[in-house]
Enzyme design. Structure first.
Site, PDB file in Angstrom:
ATOM      1  N   TYR A 113     -64.079  72.621 -45.599  1.00 30.48           N
ATOM      2  CA  TYR A 113     -63.029  71.771 -45.036  1.00 30.48           C
ATOM      3  C   TYR A 113     -63.632  70.664 -44.177  1.00 30.48           C
ATOM      4  CZ  TYR A 113     -59.001  70.495 -42.111  1.00 30.48           C
ATOM      5  OH  TYR A 113     -58.021  69.808 -41.440  1.00 30.48           O
ATOM      6  N   ASN A 134     -52.061  62.657 -47.395  1.00 32.48           N
ATOM      7  CA  ASN A 134     -52.038  63.789 -46.481  1.00 32.48           C
ATOM      8  C   ASN A 134     -52.334  65.127 -47.151  1.00 32.48           C
ATOM      9  OD1 ASN A 134     -50.905  65.449 -44.099  1.00 32.48           O
ATOM     10  ND2 ASN A 134     -49.458  65.930 -45.742  1.00 32.48           N
ATOM     11  N   LYS A 167     -63.499  66.485 -44.651  1.00 31.23           N
ATOM     12  CA  LYS A 167     -62.869  65.600 -43.673  1.00 31.23           C
ATOM     13  C   LYS A 167     -63.846  64.563 -43.126  1.00 31.23           C
ATOM     14  CE  LYS A 167     -58.812  67.322 -44.129  1.00 31.23           C
ATOM     15  NZ  LYS A 167     -57.758  66.526 -44.779  1.00 31.23           N
ATOM     16  N   ILE A 178     -52.440  71.473 -34.374  1.00 33.28           N
ATOM     17  CA  ILE A 178     -51.079  70.977 -34.547  1.00 33.28           C
ATOM     18  C   ILE A 178     -50.168  72.123 -34.978  1.00 33.28           C
ATOM     19  CG2 ILE A 178     -49.601  69.392 -35.853  1.00 33.28           C
ATOM     20  CD1 ILE A 178     -51.480  67.978 -33.885  1.00 33.28           C
TER      21      ILE A 178
END
Length: 269
Positions: free
Chosen positions: A174, A107, A178, A207
């Site tokens: 980023y 993570n 991913k 989130i």
């Protein structure tokens, strides 16, 4: 849905111990905050022995304190996932301390500074790549080495909707990492399923975690922003991502291999 109650770590019904992961040892990188901490707490609540790993000792210790306060078993190991020797030591320490490694949630990650592709400097690019992509590869490499010798296991990698599902203006580094994590997950899943290792990924959308706050933005402002842009009408919760990770790690998803599970309230529809 009462978002405040779900995101509050005090709800009694949310913290009753169960036994779905009894006798399992779980490693969570980036376990000191946000989704990592919520997932560590969720695994511990369901009977697992949880190791929270990360670069800073203090937040990891807080995660372990929360686990133990709820009757769970946890420990912390300081490690930098961008360094191969650190990851080797991390996995070896988990196994030596707890007798094995059955589940890993890779993570650890960073968002990076908001910049257009042409303005990103090499140092920033390299840092994001090192943590988000090389860190996942190194973690998988050494987790797989143990699991393949010891009856298999489950690995879940942290991807993002901003990888292959949606564009991410101002966060190109980023997004690139991913997308690569999603591809790496599929490839590794195919390579190691014969050794009994199930590898999948989760791709969260917006989130309620530190990474989703814009500079200078309050949590209330963030909630309002996502209320207007998420089809479900609210921001997601770290606990909801944790629930997906636990499902992918459990026998309930035993036929799921190489999948990238989107958790986004409808953003990518």
């Amino acid at each position: 849905m009462n978002t405040k109650r779900l995101s509050n770590q005090g709800g009694e019904s949310q913290h009753q111990m169960t036994a779905r992961f009894t006798n399992k040892v779980v490693l969570v990188t980036g376990g000191g905050s946000g989704i990592g901490r919520s997932t560590a707490l969720a695994f511990a609540r369901e009977g697992a022995t949880v190791v929270a790993a990360g670069r800073r000792e203090e937040p990891l210790a807080e995660t372990v304190k929360l686990i133990e306060a709820r009757g769970g078993q946890g420990s912390a190991i300081v490690a930098d996932v961008t360094r191969g020797d650190d990851v080797v030591r991390l996995v070896e320490t988990v196994v030596a301390r707890h007798g094995g490694l059955h589940i890993a949630f890779n993570n650890a990650g960073v968002l990076g500074t908001p910049q257009r592709i042409g303005d990103v400097d090499e140092a920033t690019w390299s840092e994001v790549i090192a943590i988000n992509l090389t860190g996942v590869w190194l973690s998988m490499k050494h987790e797989i080495a143990h699991m393949s010798r010891n009856g298999g296991g489950a690995i879940i990698n942290m991807a993002s909707i901003f990888g292959v599902h949606k564009s991410a203006p101002m966060y190109g580094a980023y997004a690139a990492t991913k997308a690569a994590v999603s591809a790496l997950t599929r490839t590794a899943a195919r390579e190691y399923i014969a050794q009994g290792i199930r590898i999948n990924a989760v791709s969260p959308g917006p989130i309620e975690a530190p990474m989703s706050l814009r500079p200078g933005e309050t949590e209330a402002q963030r909630a309002e922003r996502y209320r207007e842009t998420v089809p479900l009408g609210r921001i997601g919760l770290a606990e909801e991502v944790a629930a997906a990770v636990l499902w992918l790690a459990s026998p309930e998803s035993s036929f799921i291999v190489g999948h990238d599970l989107v958790i986004d309230g409808g953003v990518t529809i």
